[in-house]
Design an enzyme around this catalytic site. Sequence first.
Site, PDB file in Angstrom:
ATOM      1  N   ARG A 127      -8.214  -2.551  -0.261  1.00 12.58           N
ATOM      2  CA  ARG A 127      -8.011  -3.861   0.379  1.00 12.58           C
ATOM      3  C   ARG A 127      -9.170  -4.821   0.122  1.00 12.58           C
ATOM      4  O   ARG A 127      -8.961  -5.969  -0.265  1.00 12.58           O
ATOM      5  CB  ARG A 127      -7.815  -3.691   1.888  1.00 12.58           C
ATOM      6  CG  ARG A 127      -6.640  -2.784   2.198  1.00 12.58           C
ATOM      7  CD  ARG A 127      -6.240  -2.845   3.651  1.00 12.58           C
ATOM      8  NE  ARG A 127      -5.517  -1.632   4.030  1.00 12.58           N
ATOM      9  CZ  ARG A 127      -4.607  -1.576   4.987  1.00 12.58           C
ATOM     10  NH1 ARG A 127      -4.299  -2.652   5.688  1.00 12.58           N
ATOM     11  NH2 ARG A 127      -4.009  -0.442   5.274  1.00 12.58           N
ATOM     12  N   GLU A 139      -9.264   2.899   1.950  1.00 11.78           N
ATOM     13  CA  GLU A 139      -8.736   1.636   2.500  1.00 11.78           C
ATOM     14  C   GLU A 139      -9.643   0.465   2.154  1.00 11.78           C
ATOM     15  O   GLU A 139      -9.173  -0.615   1.804  1.00 11.78           O
ATOM     16  CB  GLU A 139      -8.577   1.732   4.026  1.00 11.78           C
ATOM     17  CG  GLU A 139      -7.548   2.750   4.499  1.00 11.78           C
ATOM     18  CD  GLU A 139      -6.104   2.349   4.229  1.00 11.78           C
ATOM     19  OE1 GLU A 139      -5.844   1.223   3.758  1.00 11.78           O
ATOM     20  OE2 GLU A 139      -5.211   3.186   4.477  1.00 11.78           O
ATOM     21  N   GLU A 158       6.878  -1.146   0.083  1.00 13.79           N
ATOM     22  CA  GLU A 158       7.235  -0.343  -1.106  1.00 13.79           C
ATOM     23  C   GLU A 158       8.638  -0.597  -1.646  1.00 13.79           C
ATOM     24  O   GLU A 158       8.862  -0.553  -2.872  1.00 13.79           O
ATOM     25  CB  GLU A 158       7.065   1.155  -0.813  1.00 13.79           C
ATOM     26  CG  GLU A 158       5.614   1.594  -0.629  1.00 13.79           C
ATOM     27  CD  GLU A 158       5.006   1.222   0.719  1.00 13.79           C
ATOM     28  OE1 GLU A 158       5.791   0.891   1.649  1.00 13.79           O
ATOM     29  OE2 GLU A 158       3.777   1.244   0.865  1.00 13.79           O
ATOM     30  N   ASP A 215       0.907   9.675  -3.287  1.00 14.55           N
ATOM     31  CA  ASP A 215       1.478   8.488  -3.960  1.00 14.55           C
ATOM     32  C   ASP A 215       0.629   7.749  -5.002  1.00 14.55           C
ATOM     33  O   ASP A 215       0.891   7.811  -6.202  1.00 14.55           O
ATOM     34  CB  ASP A 215       2.033   7.486  -2.918  1.00 14.55           C
ATOM     35  CG  ASP A 215       1.062   7.157  -1.773  1.00 14.55           C
ATOM     36  OD1 ASP A 215      -0.111   7.533  -1.856  1.00 14.55           O
ATOM     37  OD2 ASP A 215       1.496   6.508  -0.804  1.00 14.55           O
TER      38      ASP A 215
HETATM   39  C1  DMJ Z   1      -0.875  -0.152   1.609  1.00 13.04           C
HETATM   40  O1  DMJ Z   1      -2.163  -0.159   2.128  1.00 13.04           O
HETATM   41  C2  DMJ Z   1      -0.868   0.360   0.196  1.00 13.04           C
HETATM   42  O2  DMJ Z   1       0.329   0.012  -0.421  1.00 13.04           O
HETATM   43  C3  DMJ Z   1      -1.046   1.856   0.123  1.00 13.04           C
HETATM   44  O3  DMJ Z   1      -0.900   2.336  -1.191  1.00 13.04           O
HETATM   45  C4  DMJ Z   1      -0.023   2.542   1.007  1.00 13.04           C
HETATM   46  N1  DMJ Z   1       0.042   2.007   2.333  1.00 13.04           N
HETATM   47  C5  DMJ Z   1       0.038   0.581   2.541  1.00 13.04           C
HETATM   48  C6  DMJ Z   1       1.388  -0.083   2.592  1.00 13.04           C
HETATM   49  O4  DMJ Z   1       2.409   0.625   3.099  1.00 13.04           O
END
Ligand code: DMJ
Length: 456
Positions: free
Chosen positions: A87, A83, A350, A216
């Site tokens: 971010r 995270e 998404e 993912d």
């Molecule tokens: C975000 O922090 C990023 O897109 C991550 O890859 C998946 N989760 C959240 C958004 O849903």
Amino acid sequence: VSLQMMKHAWDNYKRYAWGLNELKPISKQGHSSNLFGNIQGATIVDALDTLYIMEMKEEFKEAKEWVEKNLDFNVNAEISVFEVNIRFVGGLLSAYYLSGEEVFRKKAVELGEKLLPAFNTPTGIPWALLNIKSGIGRNWPWASGGSSILAEFGTLHLEFVHLSHLSGNPVFAEKVMNIRKVLNRLDKPEGLYPNYLNPSSGQWGQHHVSIGGLGDSFYEYLLKAWLMSDKTDEDGKKMYYDAVQAIETHLIRKSSGGLTYIAEWKGGLLEHKMGHLTCFAGGMFALGADGAPSDKTGHHIELGAEIARTCHESYDRTRMKLGPEAFRFDGGVEAIATRQNEKYYILRPEVIETYMYMWRLTHDPKYREWGWEAVEALEKHCRVDGGYSGIRDVYNNHERHDDVQQSFFLSETLKYLYLLFSEDDLLPFEHWVFNTEAHPLPVLHKDDGNKEENQK
Ligand code: DMJ
């Protein structure tokens, strides 16, 4: 419109939660997530590039000043490596590349250095959690026998390559290249990558495979690593297209109603469930169409279009026209959440992300129409006096708000909406790749290193 939305989200964050990680838009106060430990200001760092792109100059300036004066990594905090990387490192890198302001480069590299102890494991597969003061790492207690998570350690590559590029220190790139090496040495069940890998033994944990949560962005970063390398990273390319092949064979199915979906794989058995998170894959398949063997290009675009359609259906089949966290294709339903705890929507990007990619790559007007439907639904159900909030049940008549304005709403959802309704030459795909938090990073051309040298 997305500019007005950004202004509403930002102004309220500023008014009620300035300097804290996120905003609680109903109770009008700060929201702290333990994902960032004591590191503060997640919304500010995540929003920097969106403010810049939307030309919100005043706001960008105050955000930059906050970063200069207050963004501090010398804290005793246990953080999520993933995270914080996507971010904070991603946000700072993009802010640097867009604005050229040195402070962002400096902070990105400083934070990158703090993350390095996470790689001190027998295999070099990093820990999920790291205390950035002591340098002690560990994994999530719930993750299969002490495993690290594919989507976490597999989503460092783009940022770490840029950290090496900007710092001149090769160590960052070496760490992520080693992750590749470990993965390439392992046998993969049916060519698939399990979500769990033990960093001590170097063996897979449970054989669960997902293109949604836990898996993912690993796949996303294989493709984007190749694109970001100006299509020179042949390893990344091969791993991506091989993985997609296995995913198509083992996970992608069509419902009796004709909807294509991506199921989850558990030791050979399919769970016919698709997460909101999985919907990013529509955009990924389309973005990757170009590099597929020429007889498969159309097929990858088509796959992207079908996933976009399915995800749009998951929105359309709710009362609020916003998609649930997960939807199923079993027990007589299609693209509908059946469990109460899967009916929430937390301002995730998404589906809109996939609309944006599909629009850019096909110019089919339906993607803008679908994006517009999402804008209307967000305004109607998520907008409150104090910002934007998630919803607990998108099938209900009445909004029950979860009282969190996620930082990714500003970095991703609003940015992708803005791009969906902008011209293609704003952050063109030939020159930029988006990290998984929608932070744009420039494609690195072979002679880039020299150019930087010349500038010095
Ligand atoms: C975000 O922090 C990023 O897109 C991550 O890859 C998946 N989760 C959240 C958004 O849903």
